[in-house]
Scaffold this motif. Structure first.
Motif, PDB file in Angstrom:
ATOM      1  N   ARG A   4     -12.177   7.403  -3.109  1.00 60.20           N
ATOM      2  CA  ARG A   4     -11.346   8.277  -4.080  1.00 60.20           C
ATOM      3  C   ARG A   4     -12.000   8.509  -5.441  1.00 60.20           C
ATOM      4  N   VAL A   5     -12.279   9.416  -6.180  1.00 57.58           N
ATOM      5  CA  VAL A   5     -12.915   9.529  -7.566  1.00 57.58           C
ATOM      6  C   VAL A   5     -11.585   9.895  -8.429  1.00 57.58           C
ATOM      7  N   ASP A   6     -11.325   9.084  -9.573  1.00 60.18           N
ATOM      8  CA  ASP A   6     -10.123   9.574 -10.240  1.00 60.18           C
ATOM      9  C   ASP A   6     -10.822   9.972 -11.746  1.00 60.18           C
ATOM     10  N   VAL A  64     -10.593  13.218  -6.456  1.00 64.91           N
ATOM     11  CA  VAL A  64     -11.265  13.730  -5.409  1.00 64.91           C
ATOM     12  C   VAL A  64     -11.527  12.872  -4.350  1.00 64.91           C
ATOM     13  N   HIS A  65     -11.152  13.503  -3.145  1.00 61.29           N
ATOM     14  CA  HIS A  65     -11.000  12.308  -1.929  1.00 61.29           C
ATOM     15  C   HIS A  65     -12.129  12.741  -0.930  1.00 61.29           C
ATOM     16  N   VAL A  66     -12.835  11.585  -0.758  1.00 61.47           N
ATOM     17  CA  VAL A  66     -14.277  11.664   0.096  1.00 61.47           C
ATOM     18  C   VAL A  66     -13.451  10.733   1.606  1.00 61.47           C
ATOM     19  N   ARG A  67     -13.385  11.408   2.640  1.00 62.71           N
ATOM     20  CA  ARG A  67     -12.966  10.702   3.843  1.00 62.71           C
ATOM     21  C   ARG A  67     -13.945  10.845   4.859  1.00 62.71           C
ATOM     22  N   ASP A  68     -13.604   9.991   5.991  1.00 59.43           N
ATOM     23  CA  ASP A  68     -14.311  10.093   7.153  1.00 59.43           C
ATOM     24  C   ASP A  68     -15.978   9.728   7.117  1.00 59.43           C
ATOM     25  N   ASP A  83     -12.931  19.452 -19.492  1.00 54.31           N
ATOM     26  CA  ASP A  83     -13.387  18.260 -19.932  1.00 54.31           C
ATOM     27  C   ASP A  83     -12.568  17.027 -19.350  1.00 54.31           C
ATOM     28  N   ILE A  84     -13.426  15.858 -18.958  1.00 58.21           N
ATOM     29  CA  ILE A  84     -12.914  14.743 -18.696  1.00 58.21           C
ATOM     30  C   ILE A  84     -13.209  13.436 -19.606  1.00 58.21           C
ATOM     31  N   CYS A  85     -12.499  12.408 -19.365  1.00 64.32           N
ATOM     32  CA  CYS A  85     -12.693  11.151 -20.222  1.00 64.32           C
ATOM     33  C   CYS A  85     -13.666  10.090 -19.446  1.00 64.32           C
ATOM     34  N   PRO A  86     -14.998  10.032 -19.729  1.00 63.47           N
ATOM     35  CA  PRO A  86     -15.808   9.464 -18.740  1.00 63.47           C
ATOM     36  C   PRO A  86     -15.582   7.956 -18.713  1.00 63.47           C
ATOM     37  N   GLU A  87     -15.003   7.535 -19.963  1.00 62.54           N
ATOM     38  CA  GLU A  87     -14.745   5.823 -19.907  1.00 62.54           C
ATOM     39  C   GLU A  87     -13.376   5.445 -19.012  1.00 62.54           C
ATOM     40  N   GLU A  88     -12.830   6.417 -18.818  1.00 67.34           N
ATOM     41  CA  GLU A  88     -11.498   6.333 -17.956  1.00 67.34           C
ATOM     42  C   GLU A  88     -11.411   6.498 -16.454  1.00 67.34           C
ATOM     43  N   CYS A  89     -12.660   7.147 -16.326  1.00 67.95           N
ATOM     44  CA  CYS A  89     -12.714   7.624 -14.785  1.00 67.95           C
ATOM     45  C   CYS A  89     -13.298   6.271 -13.866  1.00 67.95           C
ATOM     46  N   LYS A  90     -12.931   6.494 -12.630  1.00 69.98           N
ATOM     47  CA  LYS A  90     -13.363   5.498 -11.634  1.00 69.98           C
ATOM     48  C   LYS A  90     -13.405   5.905 -10.296  1.00 69.98           C
ATOM     49  N   VAL A  91     -14.004   4.965  -9.578  1.00 63.46           N
ATOM     50  CA  VAL A  91     -13.978   5.218  -8.220  1.00 63.46           C
ATOM     51  C   VAL A  91     -13.495   4.161  -7.202  1.00 63.46           C
ATOM     52  N   ILE A 133     -22.694  14.308   0.025  1.00 64.90           N
ATOM     53  CA  ILE A 133     -21.543  14.518   0.769  1.00 64.90           C
ATOM     54  C   ILE A 133     -21.160  15.919   0.000  1.00 64.90           C
ATOM     55  N   THR A 134     -20.864  16.856   1.006  1.00 62.90           N
ATOM     56  CA  THR A 134     -20.454  18.169   0.675  1.00 62.90           C
ATOM     57  C   THR A 134     -18.775  18.466   1.250  1.00 62.90           C
ATOM     58  N   ASN A 135     -18.423  17.696   1.850  1.00 62.92           N
ATOM     59  CA  ASN A 135     -16.974  17.792   2.437  1.00 62.92           C
ATOM     60  C   ASN A 135     -16.046  16.696   1.779  1.00 62.92           C
ATOM     61  N   TYR A 136     -15.109  17.345   0.914  1.00 64.29           N
ATOM     62  CA  TYR A 136     -14.410  16.614   0.212  1.00 64.29           C
ATOM     63  C   TYR A 136     -13.106  17.390  -0.281  1.00 64.29           C
ATOM     64  N   SER A 137     -11.933  16.839  -0.691  1.00 67.70           N
ATOM     65  CA  SER A 137     -10.903  17.681  -1.239  1.00 67.70           C
ATOM     66  C   SER A 137     -10.528  16.889  -2.494  1.00 67.70           C
ATOM     67  N   TRP A 138      -9.554  17.894  -3.068  1.00 68.33           N
ATOM     68  CA  TRP A 138      -9.167  17.389  -4.366  1.00 68.33           C
ATOM     69  C   TRP A 138      -7.693  17.669  -4.695  1.00 68.33           C
ATOM     70  N   GLU A 139      -6.978  17.152  -5.472  1.00 70.75           N
ATOM     71  CA  GLU A 139      -5.622  17.447  -6.106  1.00 70.75           C
ATOM     72  C   GLU A 139      -5.620  16.980  -7.362  1.00 70.75           C
ATOM     73  N   GLU A 140      -4.568  17.465  -8.153  1.00 70.21           N
ATOM     74  CA  GLU A 140      -4.500  17.220  -9.402  1.00 70.21           C
ATOM     75  C   GLU A 140      -2.845  17.119  -9.935  1.00 70.21           C
ATOM     76  N   ASN A 141      -2.631  16.813 -11.199  1.00 71.60           N
ATOM     77  CA  ASN A 141      -1.297  17.052 -11.689  1.00 71.60           C
ATOM     78  C   ASN A 141      -1.861  16.877 -13.462  1.00 71.60           C
ATOM     79  N   LEU A 142      -1.014  17.091 -14.190  1.00 73.39           N
ATOM     80  CA  LEU A 142      -1.415  17.531 -15.689  1.00 73.39           C
ATOM     81  C   LEU A 142      -2.317  16.381 -16.338  1.00 73.39           C
TER      82      LEU A 142
END
Length: 230
Positions: free
Chosen positions: A140-142, A74-78, A124-132, A60-69
Motif C-alpha cells: 500500500r502506498v500512502d 494506493v493499493h497493489v494486490r495479488d 501536491d503531496i508531501c514527499p517526506e511523509e509518504c511511505k510504502v 504494475i498497471t492494476n491498482y486501486s485507490w481511496e482517499e480522505n481529506l
C-alpha cells in the motif's frame, strides 16, 4: 582463524570453571572477553539465502485507490501470497510533489521485480511523509496531501480530457439549467462548425424571445450574440 579462536574460548571457559583463585579468574575473564571480541572480527557474516531475481521488471498497471481529506492510499494486490514477505530492503520508493515511483525486488518464490509509477497527480503531496507499507498480497502506498481536500480523481486530467468530459446532469435541478450547461460545454469544446451551429440556435432563440414567441432553448446570455461574426 575462527576455528582457532573458538577453540581458545572453549579452553578458557573450561579453565575458568575449574579455577578458584580470584586473581587467576580475573586474568582468564579478561582474556575470554578479548577472544570473544576477536571472534566477532574473524567470523564471516551470516549468509542469507540468495533468491535469484529476474532481470525484467513488470510494470504494475492494476491498482486501486481511496482517499480522505488528509491522504490517499494506493493499493497493489495479488502480486504475492499471504505467506510471502517483501523485505524492506527490497522496496525502493521515490516521492515528488506530483508523482511517485515504487520498485519491489525479489518478490515471491520466483524473485520477480515490480514497478509502479504514477505521475501527474491531482494535487501536491508531501514527499517526506509518504511511505510504502507491505500488505498480505502486495503493498500500500500512502500519499499525504499538502492541503486537506478531496481529489475525486487520482491523476490530474489533461486539458483535452477536460474538454471531452460532459457536465454531470443533476436530476433534481432545473432541466433548463442542465441544458444550458450542456450547450455551453459543447460551445466551448467544439470546433468552428459546432460553435457556428450553436450560436445560430442561440441567435434564433433570442430573436424569438424578443418577438414574444416561446423558445425551446433557455436563455444562454451572450452566446449567440456573435453569430454574425462566425
Amino acid at each position: 582463524m575462527s576455528h582457532e579462536v573458538k577453540a581458545n574460548i572453549d579452553e578458557l571457559q573450561f579453565l575458568l570453571s575449574q579455577s578458584k583463585q580470584a586473581a587467576v579468574r580475573s586474568v582468564l575473564e579478561t582474556e575470554l572477553r578479548r577472544q570473544n571480541e576477536l571472534l566477532k572480527t574473524v567470523s564471516p557474516p551470516e549468509k542469507k539465502p540468495i533468491v535469484k531475481s529476474g532481470g525484467r521488471t513488470k510494470k504494475i498497471t492494476n491498482y486501486s485507490w481511496e482517499e480522505n481529506l488528509k491522504y490517499v492510499k494506493v493499493h497493489v494486490r495479488d502480486i504475492k501470497s499471504a505467506e510471502e514477505v517483501i523485505d524492506k530492503e527490497n522496496i525502493e520508493a521515490k516521492f515528488e510533489a506530483r508523482s511517485f515511483n515504487v520498485i519491489l525486488r525479489k518478490v515471491g518464490p520466483k524473485g520477480l521485480n515490480y514497478s509502479l509509477t504514477i505521475g501527474n497527480l491531482n494535487k501536491d503531496i508531501c514527499p517526506e511523509e509518504c511511505k510504502v507499507v507491505p500488505t498480505k498480497t502486495g503493498v500500500r502506498v500512502d500519499l499525504f496531501k499538502v492541503k486537506n481536500s478531496m481529489w475525486s480523481d487520482l491523476k490530474q486530467k489533461k486539458e483535452s480530457e477536460k474538454k471531452d468530459e460532459m457536465p454531470k446532469m443533476d436530476k433534481d435541478a432545473d432541466p433548463s439549467a442542465g441544458l444550458m450547461n450542456l450547450m455551453k460545454h459543447m460551445y466551448e469544446s467544439g470546433d468552428d462548425d459546432m460553435k457556428r451551429q450553436i450560436a445560430k440556435s442561440m441567435y434564433e432563440a433570442q430573436n424569438k424571445q424578443g418577438s414574444g414567441e416561446a423558445s425551446a432553448l433557455p436563455d444562454m446570455g451572450d452566446m449567440g450574440a456573435g453569430f454574425d461574426d462566425l
